[in-house]
Design a protein around this motif. Sequence first.
Motif, PDB file in Angstrom:
ATOM      1  N   ASN A 261       0.855  -1.181   0.000  1.00  0.00           N
ATOM      2  CA  ASN A 261       0.000   0.000   0.000  1.00  0.00           C
ATOM      3  C   ASN A 261       0.893   1.234   0.000  1.00  0.00           C
ATOM      4  N   ASN A 262       0.471   2.272  -0.686  1.00  0.00           N
ATOM      5  CA  ASN A 262       1.058   3.589  -0.455  1.00  0.00           C
ATOM      6  C   ASN A 262       0.038   4.654  -0.807  1.00  0.00           C
ATOM      7  N   TRP A 263       0.218   5.804  -0.226  1.00  0.00           N
ATOM      8  CA  TRP A 263      -0.620   6.938  -0.586  1.00  0.00           C
ATOM      9  C   TRP A 263       0.089   8.227  -0.213  1.00  0.00           C
ATOM     10  N   VAL A 264      -0.298   9.285  -0.903  1.00  0.00           N
ATOM     11  CA  VAL A 264       0.215  10.614  -0.607  1.00  0.00           C
ATOM     12  C   VAL A 264      -0.964  11.568  -0.492  1.00  0.00           C
ATOM     13  N   ILE A 265      -0.839  12.523   0.431  1.00  0.00           N
ATOM     14  CA  ILE A 265      -1.913  13.461   0.739  1.00  0.00           C
ATOM     15  C   ILE A 265      -1.364  14.876   0.613  1.00  0.00           C
ATOM     16  N   LEU A 533     -11.547   5.757   3.759  1.00  0.00           N
ATOM     17  CA  LEU A 533     -11.192   6.259   5.083  1.00  0.00           C
ATOM     18  C   LEU A 533     -10.559   7.650   5.016  1.00  0.00           C
ATOM     19  N   LEU A 534      -9.788   7.898   3.970  1.00  0.00           N
ATOM     20  CA  LEU A 534      -9.085   9.177   3.866  1.00  0.00           C
ATOM     21  C   LEU A 534      -9.951  10.290   3.291  1.00  0.00           C
ATOM     22  N   THR A 535     -10.825   9.964   2.357  1.00  0.00           N
ATOM     23  CA  THR A 535     -11.593  11.027   1.695  1.00  0.00           C
ATOM     24  C   THR A 535     -12.575  11.713   2.638  1.00  0.00           C
ATOM     25  N   GLY A 536     -12.953  11.053   3.688  1.00  0.00           N
ATOM     26  CA  GLY A 536     -13.889  11.672   4.614  1.00  0.00           C
ATOM     27  C   GLY A 536     -13.240  12.602   5.620  1.00  0.00           C
ATOM     28  N   ASN A 537     -11.932  12.796   5.505  1.00  0.00           N
ATOM     29  CA  ASN A 537     -11.194  13.594   6.485  1.00  0.00           C
ATOM     30  C   ASN A 537     -10.441  14.711   5.762  1.00  0.00           C
ATOM     31  N   GLN A 538     -10.739  15.944   6.077  1.00  0.00           N
ATOM     32  CA  GLN A 538     -10.088  17.086   5.438  1.00  0.00           C
ATOM     33  C   GLN A 538      -8.942  17.649   6.276  1.00  0.00           C
ATOM     34  N   LYS A 539      -8.727  17.137   7.460  1.00  0.00           N
ATOM     35  CA  LYS A 539      -7.642  17.585   8.326  1.00  0.00           C
ATOM     36  C   LYS A 539      -6.874  16.370   8.832  1.00  0.00           C
ATOM     37  N   ASP A 547      -3.630   5.044  11.704  1.00  0.00           N
ATOM     38  CA  ASP A 547      -4.849   4.259  11.910  1.00  0.00           C
ATOM     39  C   ASP A 547      -5.290   3.562  10.631  1.00  0.00           C
ATOM     40  N   VAL A 548      -5.104   4.223   9.496  1.00  0.00           N
ATOM     41  CA  VAL A 548      -5.458   3.593   8.219  1.00  0.00           C
ATOM     42  C   VAL A 548      -4.514   2.431   7.936  1.00  0.00           C
ATOM     43  N   GLN A 549      -3.229   2.616   8.195  1.00  0.00           N
ATOM     44  CA  GLN A 549      -2.280   1.518   7.990  1.00  0.00           C
ATOM     45  C   GLN A 549      -2.631   0.302   8.844  1.00  0.00           C
ATOM     46  N   LEU A 550      -3.210   0.530  10.013  1.00  0.00           N
ATOM     47  CA  LEU A 550      -3.530  -0.564  10.938  1.00  0.00           C
ATOM     48  C   LEU A 550      -4.947  -1.096  10.758  1.00  0.00           C
ATOM     49  N   ASP A 551      -5.716  -0.532   9.823  1.00  0.00           N
ATOM     50  CA  ASP A 551      -7.122  -0.915   9.664  1.00  0.00           C
ATOM     51  C   ASP A 551      -7.242  -2.375   9.213  1.00  0.00           C
ATOM     52  N   GLN A 706      -6.986  -9.047   2.600  1.00  0.00           N
ATOM     53  CA  GLN A 706      -7.881  -8.106   1.924  1.00  0.00           C
ATOM     54  C   GLN A 706      -8.056  -6.811   2.714  1.00  0.00           C
ATOM     55  N   THR A 707      -7.269  -6.596   3.756  1.00  0.00           N
ATOM     56  CA  THR A 707      -7.387  -5.402   4.574  1.00  0.00           C
ATOM     57  C   THR A 707      -6.148  -4.528   4.400  1.00  0.00           C
ATOM     58  N   PRO A 708      -6.258  -3.212   4.669  1.00  0.00           N
ATOM     59  CA  PRO A 708      -5.050  -2.378   4.571  1.00  0.00           C
ATOM     60  C   PRO A 708      -3.892  -2.943   5.382  1.00  0.00           C
ATOM     61  N   ASN A 709      -4.169  -3.411   6.582  1.00  0.00           N
ATOM     62  CA  ASN A 709      -3.154  -4.081   7.385  1.00  0.00           C
ATOM     63  C   ASN A 709      -3.157  -5.560   7.029  1.00  0.00           C
TER      64      ASN A 709
END
Length: 784
Positions: A261-265, A533-539, A547-551, A706-709
């Motif tokens: 997994n990877n992502w940038v914000i 999980l990320l799109t619902g958070n603007q801050k 927390d997303v990595q451990l989901d 099948q989970t992020p973690n």
Amino acid sequence: MSSKFAAAVAAILVLSVYMFAQATEITTEVRSKVTVRRDARSIPYIEAGNDADLYFAQGFVTASDRLWQMDFMRRVARGELAEIFGRAVLEEDKHWRRYGFAKIADDSLPLLDPGLRKALDAYTKGVNAYISMLTTEKMPLEFKILQYRPREWTPSDTVVIGKILADALSSTWRQDLIRASFVNLPKDKIADLTNQQMPQDVVLFGNDLKSKESSLLQRSPSPADADFLARTLEVARRDDELRRTSLERTGLFAEELAASNNWVISGKRTIDGKALLANDPHLAPAAPGIWYMTSLESPSVHVAGVTFPGVPGIVLGHNSSIAWGATNVGPDVQDLYREEFDAEGRYRTEKGFAAPKIRREEIKVRPNPLKPETVTESIDVVETRNGVVITDEVGQKFALKWTARDPRNQEFEAFFKLNRARNWKEFQDALRSYGGASQNFVYADTAGNIGWYAAGRVPIRRTGSGELPYDGWTNAGDWIGMIPFEQLPHLYNPPDGLIVTANQRTVGTGYKYFDSFARDAANPWRARRIYDLLTGNQKISMNDVRDVQLDVFNAPFSSLAREIVDRRAASDDTLAALRGWDGRTTADAKAPVIVNEIRNCVANKIAADNKPVPSYLVRERLLWWIIKENNARWLPKGFASYDDLLKSCDTESRTALSQPKRFGPDESKWRWGNVFVANFQHPLAVVPLIGSKFVVKYTNVNGSGQTPNVGPYVSMRLIASPGNWDETRHVIPLGESGDPDSPYWKDQFDSWRTGSAAIFPFTKEAVVKSAAATIEMIPGSSKK
């Protein structure tokens, strides 16, 4: 691991005694003082006055922690394990020898960037300086157990390690045979199995214009082909078992290429206005782990992160300006060609028959595992204009063409340049030279910018996209070029300020090279969950990213559980277990144990009714929708409905789980952690007696495939906020040391498992403050 292998090494262990001493004085070849600081996790922070000394020290320090692992990895890639383990692994050596990686690595060296070549030479000198000071008493345990000394390191040893990385992350030729075996299936089933579009897709580049049809749909059924392909697939299956065994021992096996997994914000979505980057590569758990953490600083470069033992510089991490991470893309970079040979051993071409190249490989083998003496066995490898012949047991030879077998395509030059890149343009320029297994490289910089580039060499065929084997005597499957770098998928500062890759299909069907680029992409379960999980958070904060990595919410498991409950298609005990389940695959959960067993049972029954369709393809491509839609064409014979199928599998699953060899009738033992075991394999761990010293196994790790973690398959976790470099969080599953008696053998496990912040400092002030020990290497000696 095979019983023959275990028995062979056990015999050596009987005569072995462990002794280890840490050197305090060494002879070095540095030109000026080098400072090596170690923090509380024993991570080395190497500071040198020039690049030659920097990489010399990196080679020396890495070897002091991971020398046997380095030797083991080069032996796997070169096909030299039988020299230390005997005949038990001879077939593995033959598997790797046919690719000719040793010669390819040698041929790559003159083509390397001059700066990388100098770094390799300096790193090699550092490794060899450490080897030269090793006495018998100071030798790492594995060398003493196996009764041999390491030979000197060479620059090509580093390059050859890149080739098993390429195999782990880009080997798809067996999929060509599997698809070809579907020729006699009904067209609608072929369409189902080859459909790459799902409602959960997270597409980054281009649009889905229409459904893409497999070229299989244009082929006519052929019973003769089906029988031949079934026999060929069995040969391929045995070969894949050898490959898997070798790669799991090194910590490089990636199940179905689904790795990471990877992502940038963007800074506009974060709590402090700075960009965030997260990366967690997924590879087979191993002891020691595949990654080694290092910080490097000289007047020309300052970089920190992880690298592979044996490889100079940093592979994934950050410098003072940018951070980067990677996940596997999985495009088709391997093609198979049917080859026709005549009685004289010549192969057919468009212009008549031609003589193949014959390469003789000589393999050293220990006849007696108690003794280091060897004998030599030879094999002849046949190569046509299309590639190396890899199957020769079923009356038909297949040749393999693969980007990794071209010396011009090497894995590490791009990383050398990434270490020095300062902005998006230099990041792209570095990736132009990348020739390894295609990766989704994500980017974030100190100005808050983010980007993504799917870099690598992906062939363009004269006809088709390499989905099925070609006839080698035609030019239909010729490679006429590579996808131009500018046309590879990429993004820079997308409007929503978020880029997520998790091995999913990242390109739309309208992309010009869609077929070869996305055909074997992983299902989007992880990518969709992360994105949602990320799109619902603007801050977004670093803790949110953690927390997303451990989901551990498992979407397909949860969906199947709801179907079973809604249909009442299981026993009362199963329904009670599933009814209150939240879909999370925690180690102590009972419900995922039952769902997983039922899911596998259903897939196995459908596959058995639709031979030669493999069960894993049913499980990953079909189950998520066919039960929900009550799809009649996939319902196995003997079942009136999917309710009946689910009930039958529930009964079988509960019976199987209750067996003493599984978990027994006490359902309190039906814990997910006992199914998804975190077993960090060491090549010697299964061996009786002293082998127990290397065992690292846990049943308290959360996660699933099948989970992020993904639990034990998370080979490292990185969270970086460019500009906040001293807040970087970076952790590996076990520790820096390859010595099982070291306090740094597995000291990072709890932090890795729980997500507690493992800070990797970067600035001089923070590094000095964190130092637990300091060594100064000076010309001619080292002082502690």
